[in-house]
Design a protein around this motif. Structure first.
Motif, mmCIF file in Angstrom:
data_model
loop_
_atom_site.group_PDB
_atom_site.id
_atom_site.type_symbol
_atom_site.label_atom_id
_atom_site.label_comp_id
_atom_site.label_asym_id
_atom_site.label_seq_id
_atom_site.Cartn_x
_atom_site.Cartn_y
_atom_site.Cartn_z
ATOM 1 N N ARG A 144 0.080 -1.396 39.547
ATOM 2 C CA ARG A 144 0.621 -1.124 40.881
ATOM 3 C C ARG A 144 1.839 -2.027 41.076
ATOM 4 N NH1 ARG A 144 -2.715 -1.624 46.551
ATOM 5 N NH2 ARG A 144 -0.937 -1.228 47.903
ATOM 6 N N THR B 159 -6.231 2.750 43.391
ATOM 7 C CA THR B 159 -5.567 1.762 44.217
ATOM 8 C C THR B 159 -6.623 0.766 44.671
ATOM 9 O OG1 THR B 159 -4.097 1.441 46.124
ATOM 10 C CG2 THR B 159 -5.842 3.073 46.367
ATOM 11 N N HIS C 191 2.348 2.897 43.523
ATOM 12 C CA HIS C 191 1.255 2.479 44.400
ATOM 13 C C HIS C 191 -0.096 2.486 43.705
ATOM 14 C CE1 HIS C 191 4.004 2.544 47.755
ATOM 15 N NE2 HIS C 191 4.339 3.788 47.469
ATOM 16 N N ILE C 192 -0.149 3.004 42.471
ATOM 17 C CA ILE C 192 -1.443 3.069 41.804
ATOM 18 C C ILE C 192 -1.423 2.310 40.483
ATOM 19 C CG2 ILE C 192 -2.017 5.283 42.878
ATOM 20 C CD1 ILE C 192 -1.537 6.650 40.211
#
Length: 195
Positions: free
Chosen positions: A42, A61, A93-94
């Motif tokens: 991330r 996440t 974001h992951i």
């Protein structure tokens, strides 16, 4: 064998001549990942589309309390990437890691862009893959908002039939948004109902 797997995946949507197949294959970079090895953190920019040959990967996440929320899995014959980051070029974001020893083929974003010009059918192929990813994420959001845990589990079983008894139960629980204990009880209840 691995060449066959990815070429069959592509042939579901586009037809390639032998020289186009060879050119595409020459752009792919093989990579072996160990169990629990992080493939993309991330906050990093996603620079590859990743095709899973063997093993299994997951995209997830982590919230502010340190709890992991699994967004998707990628068993063999699936593609995985942080789509937001890959398309926008912004930090993602992951996190993507390997659940078990996994072999993948990487296609860089730069080579993917070149393919659109060199072999225009690939623009269609990756448009279809991107559209399917968008639909999948929208379905997941609606499932989480409107379905019961049992219905989310049954949908997981339909979406990932090969993973039901293959991956740790804690990952399935995270994916459907319940505790592993709740998942175990729910599975036992479903088993009793089916008898």
């Amino acid at each position: 064998m691995y060449n066959e797997l990815i070429l069959n995946n592509i042939s579901k949507h586009i037809h390639l001549e032998a020289d186009e197949q060879a050119h595409f294959m020459s752009l792919l970079q093989p990579l072996k990942l160990k169990r629990k090895q992080i493939h993309l953190y991330r906050g990093e920019v996603c620079k590859h589309s990743t095709f899973v040959l063997s093993g299994c990967m997951r995209g997830y996440t982590t919230d502010f309390n340190g709890f992991e929320h699994i967004l998707n899995f990628a068993p063999p014959d699936w593609w995985i990437a942080d789509m937001y980051s890959l398309i926008s070029g912004q930090p993602g974001h992951i996190t993507i890691d390997a659940i078990e020893e996994t072999e993948v083929l990487l296609l860089s974003k730069a080579d993917q862009e070149k393919l659109y010009i060199q072999i225009p059918q690939f623009e269609r192929f990756f448009r279809i893959i991107t559209e399917k990813s968008l639909v999948s994420y929208q379905e997941r959001t609606l499932e989480n908002l409107s379905m019961t845990a049992q219905d989310r589990y049954l949908r997981f079983c339909k979406r990932y039939p090969t993973l039901i008894n293959h991956i740790p139960q804690k990952y399935i629980a995270s994916y459907i948004g319940v505790t592993p204990e709740f998942l175990s009880k729910m599975r036992n209840d479903l088993l009793k109902q089916s008898k």
